[in-house]
Design a protein around this motif. Structure first.
Motif, PDB file in Angstrom:
ATOM      1  N   GLU A 290       2.316   3.066   1.216  1.00  0.00           N
ATOM      2  CA  GLU A 290       1.862   1.649   1.298  1.00  0.00           C
ATOM      3  C   GLU A 290       1.253   1.153   0.056  1.00  0.00           C
ATOM      4  O   GLU A 290       0.190   1.975  -0.285  1.00  0.00           O
ATOM      5  N   PRO A 291       0.945  -0.123  -0.398  1.00  0.00           N
ATOM      6  CA  PRO A 291       0.267  -0.471  -1.439  1.00  0.00           C
ATOM      7  C   PRO A 291      -1.200  -0.127  -1.358  1.00  0.00           C
ATOM      8  O   PRO A 291      -1.755   0.411  -2.222  1.00  0.00           O
ATOM      9  N   GLU A 292      -1.753  -0.456  -0.189  1.00  0.00           N
ATOM     10  CA  GLU A 292      -3.122  -0.325   0.136  1.00  0.00           C
ATOM     11  C   GLU A 292      -3.653   1.259   0.088  1.00  0.00           C
ATOM     12  O   GLU A 292      -4.715   1.623  -0.358  1.00  0.00           O
ATOM     13  N   LYS A 293      -2.678   2.173   0.072  1.00  0.00           N
ATOM     14  CA  LYS A 293      -3.203   3.682   0.086  1.00  0.00           C
ATOM     15  C   LYS A 293      -2.724   4.348  -1.241  1.00  0.00           C
ATOM     16  O   LYS A 293      -2.932   5.499  -1.446  1.00  0.00           O
TER      17      LYS A 293
ATOM     18  N   SER B  37      -4.943 -12.575 -11.476  1.00  0.00           N
ATOM     19  CA  SER B  37      -4.400 -11.448 -10.363  1.00  0.00           C
ATOM     20  C   SER B  37      -3.411 -12.484  -9.387  1.00  0.00           C
ATOM     21  O   SER B  37      -3.904 -13.605  -9.286  1.00  0.00           O
ATOM     22  N   GLY B  38      -2.643 -11.939  -8.714  1.00  0.00           N
ATOM     23  CA  GLY B  38      -1.920 -12.664  -7.567  1.00  0.00           C
ATOM     24  C   GLY B  38      -2.847 -12.949  -6.770  1.00  0.00           C
ATOM     25  O   GLY B  38      -2.752 -14.240  -5.997  1.00  0.00           O
ATOM     26  N   ASP B  39      -3.804 -12.178  -6.442  1.00  0.00           N
ATOM     27  CA  ASP B  39      -4.790 -12.548  -5.178  1.00  0.00           C
ATOM     28  C   ASP B  39      -5.692 -13.821  -5.597  1.00  0.00           C
ATOM     29  O   ASP B  39      -6.053 -14.401  -4.763  1.00  0.00           O
ATOM     30  N   LEU B  55       4.789 -16.226 -13.590  1.00  0.00           N
ATOM     31  CA  LEU B  55       4.163 -15.228 -12.998  1.00  0.00           C
ATOM     32  C   LEU B  55       4.621 -13.859 -13.241  1.00  0.00           C
ATOM     33  O   LEU B  55       5.785 -13.583 -13.609  1.00  0.00           O
ATOM     34  N   ASP B  56       3.746 -13.016 -13.784  1.00  0.00           N
ATOM     35  CA  ASP B  56       4.022 -11.707 -14.268  1.00  0.00           C
ATOM     36  C   ASP B  56       4.538 -10.852 -12.875  1.00  0.00           C
ATOM     37  O   ASP B  56       3.950 -10.918 -12.023  1.00  0.00           O
ATOM     38  N   ILE B  57       5.546 -10.248 -13.003  1.00  0.00           N
ATOM     39  CA  ILE B  57       6.395  -9.607 -11.921  1.00  0.00           C
ATOM     40  C   ILE B  57       5.477  -8.229 -11.642  1.00  0.00           C
ATOM     41  O   ILE B  57       5.435  -7.844 -10.556  1.00  0.00           O
ATOM     42  N   ARG B  58       4.968  -7.900 -12.623  1.00  0.00           N
ATOM     43  CA  ARG B  58       4.278  -6.273 -12.468  1.00  0.00           C
ATOM     44  C   ARG B  58       2.765  -6.535 -12.721  1.00  0.00           C
ATOM     45  O   ARG B  58       2.357  -6.677 -13.745  1.00  0.00           O
ATOM     46  N   MET B  59       2.114  -6.242 -11.840  1.00  0.00           N
ATOM     47  CA  MET B  59       0.629  -6.520 -11.856  1.00  0.00           C
ATOM     48  C   MET B  59       0.106  -5.695 -10.862  1.00  0.00           C
ATOM     49  O   MET B  59       0.490  -5.495  -9.652  1.00  0.00           O
ATOM     50  N   PRO B  60      -1.029  -5.203 -11.017  1.00  0.00           N
ATOM     51  CA  PRO B  60      -2.030  -4.236 -10.077  1.00  0.00           C
ATOM     52  C   PRO B  60      -2.401  -5.410  -8.806  1.00  0.00           C
ATOM     53  O   PRO B  60      -2.314  -6.618  -9.021  1.00  0.00           O
ATOM     54  N   GLY B  61      -2.570  -4.727  -7.625  1.00  0.00           N
ATOM     55  CA  GLY B  61      -2.965  -5.442  -6.593  1.00  0.00           C
ATOM     56  C   GLY B  61      -1.665  -6.148  -6.025  1.00  0.00           C
ATOM     57  O   GLY B  61      -0.681  -5.433  -5.881  1.00  0.00           O
ATOM     58  N   LEU B  65       6.267 -10.189  -6.956  1.00  0.00           N
ATOM     59  CA  LEU B  65       7.166 -10.576  -5.965  1.00  0.00           C
ATOM     60  C   LEU B  65       6.690 -10.890  -4.693  1.00  0.00           C
ATOM     61  O   LEU B  65       7.065 -11.864  -3.764  1.00  0.00           O
ATOM     62  N   GLU B  66       5.484 -10.341  -4.490  1.00  0.00           N
ATOM     63  CA  GLU B  66       4.739 -10.641  -3.344  1.00  0.00           C
ATOM     64  C   GLU B  66       4.195 -11.905  -3.170  1.00  0.00           C
ATOM     65  O   GLU B  66       4.031 -12.529  -2.246  1.00  0.00           O
ATOM     66  N   VAL B  67       3.483 -12.466  -4.432  1.00  0.00           N
ATOM     67  CA  VAL B  67       3.089 -13.609  -4.411  1.00  0.00           C
ATOM     68  C   VAL B  67       4.110 -14.682  -4.224  1.00  0.00           C
ATOM     69  O   VAL B  67       3.940 -15.793  -3.514  1.00  0.00           O
TER      70      VAL B  67
END
Lengths: 381, 203
Positions: A290-293, B37-39, B55-61, B65-67
């Motif tokens: 999972e992402p958070e881990k 960031s997406g967040d 939207l950059d598809i590959r980001m930390p956090g 895709l999740e955004v």
């Protein structure tokens, strides 16, 4: 004594002894107490290229190369004076020299023969050329395997590297395109933007260059040279490549390698190879985490007075019991696209440095596995 | 040209890429707001925003895709253009299947991205206008009496007043009065206008 046993008389004659000595594969040399050659066998002629009459009466140093030439007579002198054995009865590896001046590695065993008239020494010389070649070949093969493995690891990282290069290239392309539009528009304010854009282009070009520079340092063939260094310096050089992999896979990296650990004597590139390999394995292990881990810790500490231990800790599924015994074997892999050479080679490198490579599964509350390797610290001697 | 309130929202973890994109859009008079960031983007995000998202598809956090997924869950219809890297095609395909406007691969031609963004801004504006139109039509329609609604339904089917009068069992004169009231209340300029409104009501 029974009748069919060998009678001393049967090998008593000079001819028989000569023929026995001449049948030996090893070179046999008899020298007197002052180190002068009294007698040699046939193998000596073949090995050194001298006829017996060219050797008889000459100092033994004639058959030695370089430093061993002088050292040899000093061994004899010292033994005679102090009784301390440097070569007598022990055997030693030396550089021997042929008549044509060429040298070769040899093993010499010297025995003392005390007779009524005088003390003599008998030396048995074995040519180590073939053995050395075999050893060197094996060493070279190992180095090659280590290099190939490192290059193939870089190949696997090509996608992450392309991503890392694409960032500055994208920025450069955008800045350049924007500058052209601004110059076409020809406004005063636009010129200031163009100047700032050009500065950024310069900046980003250097950034791209740095990525390539770091990669080049790691892909150049290691020559096995070991140098005195410190683990945090060695690790720092691989950090950016390792981070590149974790960032591309959305993994948080904790890097805690203290700067005050004692010095080590290592081939830096090979130690970096172990670290990168362990990090890459950890990344692969967390594919479905999972992402958070998604976290990897790379840490180093002193675990014994003369031992540094580097650990790479992940939070993946850990190592299953069924493959725990096999993971260090060559060609064993749990990955779809793996060669199964990574850990085997890492262990080879660690052992060649006098260290160990191993792993343990983390306690279940945390999960994942911790792979570690040890390196002896430099002992002042 | 897009309306002045329309903006391109750039979400990319790389500062150089963000800043260079903002300058690029400035040269074609498109306002850009950047997020690292997406967040950060989702935190600031306001449902009234108009424009499009780059939207950059590959980001930390939170990944690109999740955004996209979270935006959709929030009922947002800003068009999303993904910026993808070398090996991200499978992710880009997934994004398209989930309704992304388009994707561009890094490094891209500036004109390619500018064109895509302009198209996305136009599409968003059209959608906004269509949504506004639908809202106005619904408001007007709500003012009609039940009888007027019946008359409108018949009119947009193309029935003549005489036929409508027979169907509804009223005089032709009464139909004419209702019909005039419908046109007035709906603010329809022509029969074609009214038919268009009826279609918008059905959407």
């Amino acid at each position: 004594m029974s009748d069919n046993s060998i009678q001393p008389d049967s090998i008593n004659g000079a001819i028989q002894i000569d023929s026995v000595l001449d049948a030996m594969i090893e070179s046999m040399i008899v020298i007197d107490a002052s180190g002068r050659i009294e007698r040699v066998n046939k193998a000596t002629e073949n090995m050194f290229g001298y006829r017996p009459d060219e050797l008889i009466g000459k100092p033994i140093g004639i058959l030695m190369a370089g430093a061993d030439k002088a050292r040899h007579s000093s061994y004899l002198d010292r033994y005679k004076q102090t009784g301390v054995r440097r070569i007598i009865g022990i055997g030693r590896e030396v550089q021997a020299q042929r008549k044509d001046g060429s040298s070769f590695p040899a093993h010499i065993a010297v025995g003392e023969v005390r007779a009524e008239d005088a003390t003599r020494f008998v030396g048995l010389v074995r040519d180590l050329t073939d053995q050395r070649q075999t050893e060197e070949e094996a060493l070279r093969r190992r180095e090659e395997m280590v290099n190939v493995s490192r290059l193939s690891m870089m190949g696997e990282m090509a996608a992450a590297m392309a991503h890392e290069l694409n960032q500055p290239l994208t920025a450069i392309a955008n800045y350049a395109a924007a500058s052209i539009r601004l110059l076409e528009q020809g406004t005063e304010e636009g010129l200031a933007d163009v100047k700032a854009a050009l500065q950024e282009i310069n900046e980003q070009a250097h950034r791209a260059g740095d990525v390539i520079q770091r990669t080049r340092g790691f892909t150049k063939s290691a020559d096995g040279t070991r140098k005195v260094t410190r683990i945090h310096e060695v690790a720092e050089l691989i950090r950016s490549l390792a981070t590149l992999d974790t960032r591309a896979n959305n993994i948080q990296m904790n890097w805690e390698i203290p700067a005050d650990l004692p010095p080590i004597v290592v081939d830096s590139v090979q130690i970096q190879q172990i670290i990168l390999n362990l990090v890459r394995n950890a990344v692969d292990a967390m594919e479905n985490t999972e992402p958070e881990k998604r976290q990897i810790s790379v840490t180093a500490k002193l675990t014994a007075p003369h031992e540094i231990r580097v650990e790479v800790c992940d939070r993946g599924p850990g190592v299953s019991d069924s493959c725990a015994n096999d993971i260090f074997n060559a060609f064993y892999t749990t990955k779809a696209s793996g060669m199964g050479m990574g850990l085997a080679i890492c262990r080879t490198i660690a052992r060649a440095h006098g260290g160990q490579l191993g792993f343990r599964n983390n306690e279940s509350s945390r999960g994942g596995a911790t792979f570690f390797f040890t390196i002896p610290t430099q002992v002042n001697s | 040209m897009p309306t002045s309130s329309a903006k391109v929202f750039i979400v990319d973890d790389d500062q150089a890429v963000r800043n260079s994109l903002r300058l690029l859009f400035k040269t074609v008079n498109i306002d850009a707001i950047t997020f690292e960031s997406g967040d950060a983007f989702l935190h600031e995000y306001d449902g009234d925003w108009q424009g499009c998202v780059v939207l950059d598809i590959r980001m930390p956090g939170t990944s690109g895709l999740e955004v996209q997924k979270i935006l959709q869950e929030r009922g947002n219809n800003l068009p999303v253009i993904f910026i993808t890297g070398h090996g991200d095609v499978p992710m880009a395909v997934e994004a398209m299947q989930r309704g992304a406007f388009d994707f561009v691969q890094k490094p891209f031609r500036d004109q390619e991205l500018v064109d895509r963004v302009s198209q996305a801004l136009n599409q968003n504006q059209e959608m906004q206008e269509a949504a506004l139109y639908r809202r106005q039509v619904r408001n007007c329609y709500a003012e009609l009496t039940p009888r007027e609604k019946e008359v409108m339904e018949c009119v947009v089917k193309g029935q003549a007043n005489k036929v409508i009068a027979m169907d509804l069992d009223v005089s032709q004169r009464t139909v004419e009065i209702h019909r005039a009231r419908v046109m007035e209340k709906m603010r329809a300029r022509s029969l074609a206008d009214l038919v268009r409104m009826a279609l918008a009501l059905g959407e």
